[in-house]
Every structure is written in structure tokens, then in C-alpha cells.
Design a protein around this motif. Structure first.
Motif, PDB file in Angstrom:
ATOM      1  N   ARG A  53      13.843   3.423  -9.186  1.00 26.19           N
ATOM      2  CA  ARG A  53      14.652   4.362  -9.976  1.00 26.19           C
ATOM      3  C   ARG A  53      14.547   5.793  -9.470  1.00 26.19           C
ATOM      4  O   ARG A  53      15.507   6.547  -9.520  1.00 26.19           O
ATOM      5  CB  ARG A  53      14.261   4.300 -11.452  1.00 26.19           C
ATOM      6  CG  ARG A  53      14.989   3.206 -12.196  1.00 26.19           C
ATOM      7  CD  ARG A  53      14.728   3.229 -13.688  1.00 26.19           C
ATOM      8  NE  ARG A  53      13.466   2.510 -13.922  1.00 26.19           N
ATOM      9  CZ  ARG A  53      12.424   3.031 -14.536  1.00 26.19           C
ATOM     10  NH1 ARG A  53      12.462   4.232 -15.027  1.00 26.19           N
ATOM     11  NH2 ARG A  53      11.318   2.338 -14.699  1.00 26.19           N
ATOM     12  N   THR A  54      13.387   6.177  -8.970  1.00 25.54           N
ATOM     13  CA  THR A  54      13.194   7.528  -8.441  1.00 25.54           C
ATOM     14  C   THR A  54      13.806   7.671  -7.059  1.00 25.54           C
ATOM     15  O   THR A  54      14.481   8.653  -6.770  1.00 25.54           O
ATOM     16  CB  THR A  54      11.690   7.870  -8.374  1.00 25.54           C
ATOM     17  OG1 THR A  54      11.131   7.749  -9.680  1.00 25.54           O
ATOM     18  CG2 THR A  54      11.473   9.279  -7.850  1.00 25.54           C
ATOM     19  N   LEU A  55      13.578   6.690  -6.222  1.00 30.07           N
ATOM     20  CA  LEU A  55      13.936   6.803  -4.810  1.00 30.07           C
ATOM     21  C   LEU A  55      15.404   6.524  -4.511  1.00 30.07           C
ATOM     22  O   LEU A  55      16.002   7.185  -3.659  1.00 30.07           O
ATOM     23  CB  LEU A  55      13.050   5.844  -4.013  1.00 30.07           C
ATOM     24  CG  LEU A  55      12.865   6.119  -2.534  1.00 30.07           C
ATOM     25  CD1 LEU A  55      12.452   7.558  -2.274  1.00 30.07           C
ATOM     26  CD2 LEU A  55      11.830   5.157  -1.971  1.00 30.07           C
ATOM     27  N   ARG A 109      -1.312   6.193   2.494  1.00 30.07           N
ATOM     28  CA  ARG A 109      -1.493   6.959   1.257  1.00 30.07           C
ATOM     29  C   ARG A 109      -1.770   8.439   1.478  1.00 30.07           C
ATOM     30  O   ARG A 109      -1.670   9.226   0.563  1.00 30.07           O
ATOM     31  CB  ARG A 109      -2.615   6.327   0.447  1.00 30.07           C
ATOM     32  CG  ARG A 109      -2.231   5.015  -0.153  1.00 30.07           C
ATOM     33  CD  ARG A 109      -3.479   4.223  -0.516  1.00 30.07           C
ATOM     34  NE  ARG A 109      -3.170   2.956  -1.123  1.00 30.07           N
ATOM     35  CZ  ARG A 109      -2.752   1.888  -0.452  1.00 30.07           C
ATOM     36  NH1 ARG A 109      -2.581   1.945   0.848  1.00 30.07           N
ATOM     37  NH2 ARG A 109      -2.500   0.756  -1.068  1.00 30.07           N
ATOM     38  N   THR A 110      -2.133   8.820   2.694  1.00 30.60           N
ATOM     39  CA  THR A 110      -2.370  10.238   2.978  1.00 30.60           C
ATOM     40  C   THR A 110      -1.063  10.971   3.263  1.00 30.60           C
ATOM     41  O   THR A 110      -1.061  12.182   3.425  1.00 30.60           O
ATOM     42  CB  THR A 110      -3.326  10.422   4.173  1.00 30.60           C
ATOM     43  OG1 THR A 110      -2.699   9.926   5.355  1.00 30.60           O
ATOM     44  CG2 THR A 110      -4.651   9.729   3.925  1.00 30.60           C
ATOM     45  N   LYS A 111       0.041  10.242   3.345  1.00 25.32           N
ATOM     46  CA  LYS A 111       1.344  10.829   3.639  1.00 25.32           C
ATOM     47  C   LYS A 111       2.178  10.946   2.360  1.00 25.32           C
ATOM     48  O   LYS A 111       1.897  10.327   1.346  1.00 25.32           O
ATOM     49  CB  LYS A 111       2.112   9.984   4.659  1.00 25.32           C
ATOM     50  CG  LYS A 111       1.369   9.716   5.937  1.00 25.32           C
ATOM     51  CD  LYS A 111       1.152  10.975   6.723  1.00 25.32           C
ATOM     52  CE  LYS A 111       0.446  10.646   8.025  1.00 25.32           C
ATOM     53  NZ  LYS A 111      -0.230  11.726   8.607  1.00 25.32           N
ATOM     54  N   ASP A 112       3.221  11.723   2.452  1.00 24.88           N
ATOM     55  CA  ASP A 112       4.141  11.916   1.340  1.00 24.88           C
ATOM     56  C   ASP A 112       5.144  10.766   1.314  1.00 24.88           C
ATOM     57  O   ASP A 112       5.810  10.492   2.319  1.00 24.88           O
ATOM     58  CB  ASP A 112       4.858  13.259   1.502  1.00 24.88           C
ATOM     59  CG  ASP A 112       5.799  13.548   0.363  1.00 24.88           C
ATOM     60  OD1 ASP A 112       5.357  13.522  -0.797  1.00 24.88           O
ATOM     61  OD2 ASP A 112       6.987  13.802   0.642  1.00 24.88           O
ATOM     62  N   ALA A 113       5.275  10.079   0.175  1.00 20.87           N
ATOM     63  CA  ALA A 113       6.155   8.915   0.053  1.00 20.87           C
ATOM     64  C   ALA A 113       7.619   9.289   0.269  1.00 20.87           C
ATOM     65  O   ALA A 113       8.373   8.531   0.885  1.00 20.87           O
ATOM     66  CB  ALA A 113       5.976   8.256  -1.308  1.00 20.87           C
TER      67      ALA A 113
END
Length: 183
Positions: A29-31, A69-73
Motif C-alpha cells: 500500500r505504501t510502495l 537492512r542498512t539501506k533505504d527501502a
């Protein structure tokens, strides 16, 4: 997208990567609307945007187990969307007229204020980072991204320059926008 939503997206993507099925719905829903608007902005063709965004979403979901997980989704997802658009362009056998068109795209009339703000923030960030690169570095970057006219150097030298440019671009990005955006 505000920082709280971005943190939720990062956590949701990490949960999906861990196999939590309940994270699918909020991430989707967000993406999804952001992907569609982003592809419309880079392609300037609303007719193909949903198909390309759909392919990008499918790749995101297939590759979610590799999400770092260290990166921005959001940045990770938009990179996949850009790659899908580039694949689409290659399949057509066409090339963008202005190689930086997707970075400099103007807002489209039917965009929501949030989508415009997200695109403007990303565009400003990209301009700030790219503006600090030397012209010859920009030439290498554009040639690599768009399979354009390469500088008259050996292929190995070109790859080495590209590695240096990408490393420098990452350093500039980290210096301006930080390294920890996972919330």
C-alpha cells in the motif's frame, strides 16, 4: 514521504525479507502508488507506467530476501524501478533523448502533493550529489547508465573509472544525507 512513513517502510521491507507475510499489505500500500508515480515521472508516459511499475513490484517482492537492512527501502525499490524502465527502453531499442531526463522531470498535473514532494526531494538530492562530480565523471556515469558514447579509453580503464565514480558518488551522498536511514 515523511520520515515516520519511511521508517515504517524500512521496517516492513525488513519484515518481508524475514518472511513475515503480514508485512506485505502495508509495504504494498505504501510502495505501489510511489512506484507508479515515479515511473510516470521518469518515462513521461502514463500508458506504460503501470506495466513497468508492476514489473518492478514483482522484482522487489522476488528479491526482498536480498534487501539490505542498512539501506533505504524506498531508494532500493526506486533503483529496481529505474532498472525496469531501462530494460523496457532497451527492449524497444530506443534511448532517452536527454540522458538526465528522469532526474530533471517536471511535476505532472495529476500528481498528489506528497508524490510531488517526494520527487522534488529526490531530484534535489540527486542534483546536489551529481553537481559535485567532475564533468568527466558525469560523462562516465551517463555513458554507463544509458549505454551511451563512451570516452575513448580501454574497456578495463572505463570500468575502473566507473567504479571510482560510483564510490565517489556514494561518499558524497553519505556526507550530505548520512549513512543511517533505517530508523
Amino acid at each position: 514521504m515523511d520520515e515516520a512513513t519511511r521508517r515504517l517502510l524500512n521496517r516492513g521491507m525488513a519484515a518481508l525479507a524475514d518472511g513475515e507475510r503480514g508485512a506485505f499489505d502495508p509495504v504494498y500500500r505504501t510502495l505501489w502508488p510511489l512506484l507508479v508515480r515515479f515511473v510516470v515521472a521518469i518515462s513521461r508516459d502514463p500508458m506504460i507506467a503501470e506495466d513497468i511499475a508492476q514489473q518492478a513490484m514483482l522484482k522487489i517482492l522476488v528479491r526482498v530476501s536480498t534487501f539490505d537492512r542498512t539501506k533505504d527501502a524506498l531508494a532500493w525499490s526506486m533503483t529496481i524501478a529505474v532498472n525496469e524502465y531501462r530494460s523496457y527502453r532497451r527492449k524497444l531499442g530506443t534511448r532517452a533523448g536527454d540522458q538526465r531526463e528522469w532526474v530533471l522531470a517536471e511535476p505532472i498535473d495529476d500528481d498528489t502533493p506528497e508524490a510531488i514532494a517526494v520527487r522534488d526531494n529526490l531530484t534535489d538530492a540527486a542534483r546536489a550529489v551529481l553537481g559535485q562530480l567532475r564533468p568527466q565523471d558525469l560523462e562516465v556515469l551517463v555513458a554507463a547508465i544509458y549505454k551511451g558514447q563512451r570516452p575513448p579509453i580501454a574497456a578495463a580503464a572505463f570500468r575502473k573509472r566507473l567504479q571510482r565514480v560510483l564510490a565517489n558518488t556514494r561518499l558524497i551522498w553519505k556526507r550530505h544525507y548520512g549513512d543511517d536511514r533505517t530508523g
